[in-house]
Motif scaffolding. Sequence first.
Motif, mmCIF file in Angstrom:
data_model
loop_
_atom_site.group_PDB
_atom_site.id
_atom_site.type_symbol
_atom_site.label_atom_id
_atom_site.label_comp_id
_atom_site.label_asym_id
_atom_site.label_seq_id
_atom_site.Cartn_x
_atom_site.Cartn_y
_atom_site.Cartn_z
ATOM 1 N N PHE A 64 -16.975 -52.674 -12.246
ATOM 2 C CA PHE A 64 -16.804 -51.222 -12.263
ATOM 3 C C PHE A 64 -15.432 -50.879 -11.707
ATOM 4 C CE2 PHE A 64 -21.289 -51.872 -12.485
ATOM 5 C CZ PHE A 64 -21.795 -50.805 -13.210
ATOM 6 N N THR A 76 -19.980 -46.327 -7.072
ATOM 7 C CA THR A 76 -20.215 -47.584 -7.801
ATOM 8 C C THR A 76 -21.659 -48.009 -7.672
ATOM 9 O OG1 THR A 76 -17.926 -48.321 -7.544
ATOM 10 C CG2 THR A 76 -19.602 -50.013 -7.942
ATOM 11 N N GLN A 80 -24.337 -48.554 -10.637
ATOM 12 C CA GLN A 80 -25.078 -49.810 -10.788
ATOM 13 C C GLN A 80 -26.584 -49.556 -10.873
ATOM 14 O OE1 GLN A 80 -23.690 -52.010 -7.380
ATOM 15 N NE2 GLN A 80 -22.060 -53.034 -8.520
#
Length: 670
Positions: A64, A76, A80
Motif C-alpha cells: 500500500f 493503511t 487492509q
Amino acid sequence: MRFWRRAGHAVALSGGYAFATLLSLQAEPARAFDLSSLDVFGLFTKKDEPPAPSASALPYKLDFDLGDAENAKALTRTLQDASLLYRLRQDAPPDGETLARRMTADFKPLVDALWSQGYFNAEVALVVNGTSLTLGVEPNATLIRTLEAHRNRDAVPITVKVSPGKVFGLRKIDVVERDEAGPPAIADPLKVSKLKAGDPATAAALRGAQAALVDYMRAQSRPLAKVVELRPVVDHAAGIMDVTYVLAPGPLAGFGDITIGQTDEIPPEVVRSFIYLEPGDPYSPKALADTRRSIATIPAVGSVRIRENDKLDGAGNLPIFVEVTERPKRLLGFSARYSTIDGPQVKTYWEHRNLFGGAERLRLEASLFLAPRIDGTKIQSFGDFKESDLGARFAFSFMKPALNGSRYDWLIDGVATRERVGLNRYGGYTARYANVTTAIRHRFSDTFSVQAGLEVERGQTSDVLGQVDYTLVGVPLSVKYDSTDSLLDPTRGFRAIASFTPYPTFLGSTVGIYQTKAAFSAYYALDEDARYVLAGRIGFGSVAGASLDEIPSTRRFYAGGGGSVRGYAYRSLSPLGPMNQLVGGRSLLELSAEARIKITDTIGIVPFFDAGTAFESSFPDGKQQLQMAAGLGLRYYTGIGPIRVDVAAPINPRKGDKPVALYVSIGQAF
C-alpha cells in the motif's frame, strides 16, 4: 441507482457506494492483537509471505502506497481490513484473468473504506510493473499479460496507490422528527448527537450520532425509537457534507410481561427472583442492563439474553423475553499470588454450580502459604525450614439461591485455618481456629441486600500478651449496597458494606465482644470510555466489650498488606505492646486513593496512595500514627479482569520495614 445530492447538481453512484454500505463499515482501524503484524524472532512472518511460485497458480504480494498522507499507518490498516486482495493473499488465483477480476472487485471495498474515513475525493489505482488499473475501467489484455509474465517465476507485485485528498468536514447538521403528536422527544438534538460544524464527516461520527440519538430517546422510555432516514449531501467541490437525521421517537411505554424462556437445568423461578423489573415500570435500557448483570450473578448462569418485543402490547407496554444458558456444572481451578513482603500463596478450588438442581453452589478451597517467622529466627537454608513455617486454610461455601422462588438466599460458610501473622522485628501472633456461619440474605434489588445469621468459632491464639483459648457464638448482621459496573474492575458507582456482630456470653461465648466493620469505596470515570478513573476507599473497624488481652488476636484489628496499606507486611500495622511487639488494636482506619489510567485498551498505570493503622482504643484517635505509602501499579486488562502488579514504598517507614514491596494478583486493589 442511488443518488448523492450535491450543490448545483446530482452525482449518480452505483448501489455499491451507497451510504448505508459506508455506515456499515468499521470506521476505525481494527484494534485486535494481530501477531502477524509483529516480527518476534521471525516467528510470525510466514503469514505475510505469498505462496511459492508455481506453473498452476499466480501468487501475489500486496503493498500500500499512500504517499505522504496524514495518518498513513492507520489508514493503511483500514484499507487492509477492507481489501479482498489482502484477505485472500494466501489463496493464489489460477491465472491472470482471475487475478485481474479480483483486483477489479477490490475497488468497491477500498473506496467504501476511504469514504468511511471522510475521504470522498480519494483516488485509487492498482499498479503492476507500471501497468495501472483504475476505478470503472475493465482489465485489458495488457494487464493480463503483465500478470501472466510472473507465472512460475515470482509473486506478482501489486501496489495499491492511494491519494486520499483531504478529509471532508460537516457543514449543516439537521435533526428533525417525523410527524409525531406531542412535544419533541429531544429538546436539543444537536447537543445529544455531539456533532458540530467542522467535524470530520466520517462513518464513525455519523454512526455514533445516530446511536446517541436513539439511545437518548430509548432512555426517555421510548423503546421503539429509531432513525428512519439519514440524508447526506456531499459537495465534492467544496469538500463538505450536509446531513439530516429523520427521527421516529415512538410512544412512551413501560415494561410489559416478562417471559422466562430457555434456562437449561436452572429452575425458571430462580432466574425470575433475580429480575427486579415489574410490568408497568417505565421502560429503561439501564434497567435491562442491570437485569442482565443481576441474573449473571447466579453462579450457574453462563450467559443471559434479553430480547425485546418489536411492538407494544394492548396496554402500551413492551413485553420482555429472558433466556439463559447454563455454565459447566463443575469447576476445578488453581490460583497463585505473590508479594515480596508477604511471600507466596497457592490455592486450589473445586466448585459445583447446580448441586441439587436448584442452582445451588458448593465451593471447596484449600490454600497453602508461607507463615512468616516472628521469633527473631530466619530461614537461611532449606534445612532450616520447619513444618510450622507453612500456613494452611481449608474452606467451604454453600449457597441456595431464591428459596421457594423468593428473594431470600441461604448461605453456609466454613473455614479452618492455621496461620502465623506478623514481622520478625515486631512479632505477631499464631492462630488456629475453625468457624462456621449460616445466614439468610434478602435481596431488595440488584444493588441492595441485608443479611442475618448465626456464627460459631472455636480457636486458640497466642502472642506477646499471652494465649487465648476461646469460643465465640454470635449473630452477624450486615447490609450491602453496590451500584458499581464491575466486580473486578469498577469504573463507576459506589460500594458500601457494614456489619455488626454481637458475641454475648449468654449465647455461649467465652468472651463477650461486639464487633463493627464498615467499608466504603467510590469510583468516578472522567471520560465516557472510562479510560481515566478516580477511585477511593475508606475502611473502619471497632471491637468493644473486653480488654485487649481478652480478645482473640484474630478479632483484633491490624492494617497492612495488598488489600490494605500496600508497602507494609500483611497485618503488621498496629499498636505495640510489651517488648515492642505487635498486639493489634480495638479499632481500625484505612484510606486509599487511586488514579486508574488506561494507556491502551489492554495496558494501564495506577498511581496510588494508602494510609492506615489500628488503634488501641475502640475508636480511632490521634494516639497512633497513620502509616502511609505510595506507589505505582501496572494493569493488564483481560476478559476476566485486570492483572495487577503494584510497587509500593512506605512514606514514613518504621525500623525494619522494607523500602519497597511488590504485589501481583488479579483484580483491582479495591
